[in-house]
Motif scaffolding. Structure first.
Motif, short mmCIF file in Angstrom:
data_model
loop_
_atom_site.label_atom_id
_atom_site.label_comp_id
_atom_site.label_asym_id
_atom_site.label_seq_id
_atom_site.Cartn_x
_atom_site.Cartn_y
_atom_site.Cartn_z
N ASN A 1 0.81 -1.22 0.00
CA ASN A 1 0.00 0.00 0.00
C ASN A 1 0.84 1.27 0.00
OD1 ASN A 1 -3.06 -0.82 0.50
ND2 ASN A 1 -1.80 -2.20 1.75
N SER A 2 2.15 1.11 -0.24
CA SER A 2 3.07 2.26 -0.29
C SER A 2 3.00 3.09 0.99
CB SER A 2 2.77 3.14 -1.52
OG SER A 2 2.93 2.39 -2.71
N LEU A 3 2.99 2.40 2.12
CA LEU A 3 2.97 3.05 3.43
C LEU A 3 4.25 2.69 4.18
CD1 LEU A 3 -0.70 2.13 4.42
CD2 LEU A 3 0.10 4.39 3.69
N SER A 4 4.55 3.43 5.22
CA SER A 4 5.71 3.10 6.04
C SER A 4 5.31 2.04 7.05
CB SER A 4 6.24 4.34 6.76
OG SER A 4 5.31 4.76 7.75
N VAL A 5 6.30 1.26 7.49
CA VAL A 5 6.05 0.22 8.49
C VAL A 5 5.52 0.85 9.77
CG1 VAL A 5 7.16 -1.51 9.95
CG2 VAL A 5 7.72 -1.39 7.53
N SER A 6 6.05 2.01 10.13
CA SER A 6 5.61 2.66 11.37
C SER A 6 4.14 3.09 11.28
CB SER A 6 6.49 3.88 11.67
OG SER A 6 6.42 4.83 10.62
#
Length: 222
Positions: free
Chosen positions: A178-183
């Motif tokens: 989803n092109s998000l950061s792990v955090s």
């Protein structure tokens, strides 16, 4: 009119009045009262614990659902859509064999013993799939990290929740897809993790549908 006829008429009249009163009380007043109290005090639960997204009912917080890709030609089992958090396996009682005109969601456990070869094969296959699906270029899932609920169905086969451990296992894959950061995704899981009821009943849990709705909103903002 003799006495026996009069008595019969009185009994019939009394019986009819009793029927009318009981029908009114038990068939109208009582159901309306119970419905009114339920709607006033337990509105959400009385209506099936519905979950809404964008103003539409998309499911219930009490019933699990699948997040799969459309069936391809020749496929019997759909592949999971890996951009979403995945629920527990939902083997249950399998396909509907009572009325085959309808495709029903059946609830129930497999009832297979722990040493049953079919169950062992299912768990091993599910474990391999979980490791493969959730490993990314920068994160490799270890066999020891796969929790039990990732590879076994619940007693009902329709469990709406997963353990925080299984949700955590999916974080890297969700972030990548989803092109998000792990955090960002990790915070999403933390925010949707429910504690034990009253502090000691049950286990911490994550409702998959609620989590995926939040994921959809977060991905839309990025």
């Amino acid at each position: 009119m003799n006495n026996s006829v009069k008595n019969t008429a009185r009994l019939l009249g009394a019986g009819l009045r009793a029927l009318l009163v009981l029908t009114l009380v038990c068939g109208v007043i009582y159901p309306l009262a119970v419905t009114g109290v339920a709607q006033a005090l337990f509105h959400n639960k009385a209506n099936g614990s519905e979950i809404k997204s964008e103003g539409k009912v998309v499911g219930s917080s009490l019933i699990g659902q699948r997040y799969d890709l459309p069936l391809k030609k020749g496929q019997e089992t759909a592949e999971p859509d890996l951009k979403w958090f995945q629920p527990r396996p939902s083997n249950g009682l399998g396909t509907n064999s009572v009325n085959t005109r309808y495709k029903l969601i059946l609830s129930g456990a497999t009832n297979l013993a722990g040493d049953n070869k079919d169950l062992i094969d299912q768990v091993e296959a599910a474990q391999k799939a979980v490791i493969k699906d959730n490993s990314t270029a920068t994160y490799k899932v270890k066999k020891s990290e796969v929790p039990a609920d990732a590879v076994t169905s619940s007693g009902s086969g329709l469990d709406p929740d997963i353990s925080p451990a299984y949700a955590d296992l999916q974080v890297h894959r969700i972030a990548e897809r989803n092109s998000l950061s792990v955090s960002q995704v990790d915070k999403l899981v933390r925010d949707h993790t429910s504690s034990r009821i009253l502090g000691f009943v049950g286990e911490p849990r994550v409702n998959v549908l609620e989590l995926n709705i939040a994921l959809k909103d977060l991905a839309a903002k990025n």
